[in-house]
Design a protein around this motif. Structure first.
Motif, short mmCIF file in Angstrom:
data_model
loop_
_atom_site.label_atom_id
_atom_site.label_comp_id
_atom_site.label_asym_id
_atom_site.label_seq_id
_atom_site.Cartn_x
_atom_site.Cartn_y
_atom_site.Cartn_z
N LEU A 182 0.77 -1.16 -0.10
CA LEU A 182 -0.06 -0.06 0.00
C LEU A 182 0.95 1.27 -0.08
N LEU A 183 1.79 1.17 0.88
CA LEU A 183 2.71 2.34 0.66
C LEU A 183 3.38 2.79 -0.78
N ALA A 184 3.77 1.27 -1.28
CA ALA A 184 4.52 1.53 -2.52
C ALA A 184 3.68 2.37 -3.71
N LEU A 185 2.42 1.77 -3.47
CA LEU A 185 1.15 2.18 -4.46
C LEU A 185 1.13 3.71 -4.36
N TYR A 186 0.91 4.22 -2.88
CA TYR A 186 0.67 5.60 -2.64
C TYR A 186 2.00 6.36 -3.15
N LEU A 187 3.56 5.90 -3.09
CA LEU A 187 4.31 6.67 -3.44
C LEU A 187 4.62 6.50 -4.88
N ALA A 188 3.82 5.58 -5.49
CA ALA A 188 4.27 5.67 -7.04
C ALA A 188 2.95 6.50 -7.54
N GLY A 189 2.00 7.06 -6.97
CA GLY A 189 1.11 8.06 -7.38
C GLY A 189 -0.32 7.22 -7.64
N VAL A 190 -0.44 6.16 -7.29
CA VAL A 190 -1.79 5.33 -7.51
C VAL A 190 -2.78 5.76 -6.36
N GLY A 191 -4.13 6.36 -6.83
CA GLY A 191 -4.99 6.72 -5.75
C GLY A 191 -4.76 7.96 -5.15
N SER A 192 -3.77 9.05 -5.63
CA SER A 192 -3.63 10.12 -4.74
C SER A 192 -4.43 11.19 -5.02
N GLY A 193 -5.85 10.78 -5.58
CA GLY A 193 -6.70 11.87 -5.76
C GLY A 193 -6.70 12.53 -7.19
#
Length: 73
Positions: free
Chosen positions: A41-52
Motif C-alpha cells: 500500500l505504501l509503494a502504491l501511494y508513493l507511485a502515485g496510484v490513488g492520490s486523488g
C-alpha cells in the motif's frame, strides 16, 4: 488514501501483536503477510496510484487568475 490504509494495516497488526492473538487465522495475521500488505500500500501511494484528482484535469480544478496574479509586484 493508500497511505492511510497502510497506516491502518500496520496499526491493526501492531495491536494484534501486542495482544498476542491471531484471531484464529495464524497464516493470515502473521508478520510477513501484514508487512507485505502494508508495504504494498505504501509503494502504491508513493507511485502515485490513488492520490486523488490532479490539478488541471477535469473542469473547475485548480486556481484561475484573471488579470494580475496576486503577490506579483
Amino acid at each position: 488514501m493508500l497511505a492511510i490504509a497502510a497506516a491502518v494495516v500496520f496499526g491493526i497488526w501492531f495491536l494484534l501483536d501486542l495482544l498476542k492473538t491471531d484471531l484464529g487465522a495464524p497464516n493470515l495475521f502473521n508478520f510477513p503477510t501484514m508487512a507485505s500488505l502494508g508495504l504494498m500500500l505504501l509503494a502504491l501511494y508513493l507511485a502515485g496510484v490513488g492520490s486523488g484528482p490532479r490539478a488541471g484535469s477535469g473542469s473547475g480544478s485548480g486556481r484561475r487568475f484573471y488579470g494580475r496574479r496576486p503577490g506579483r509586484g
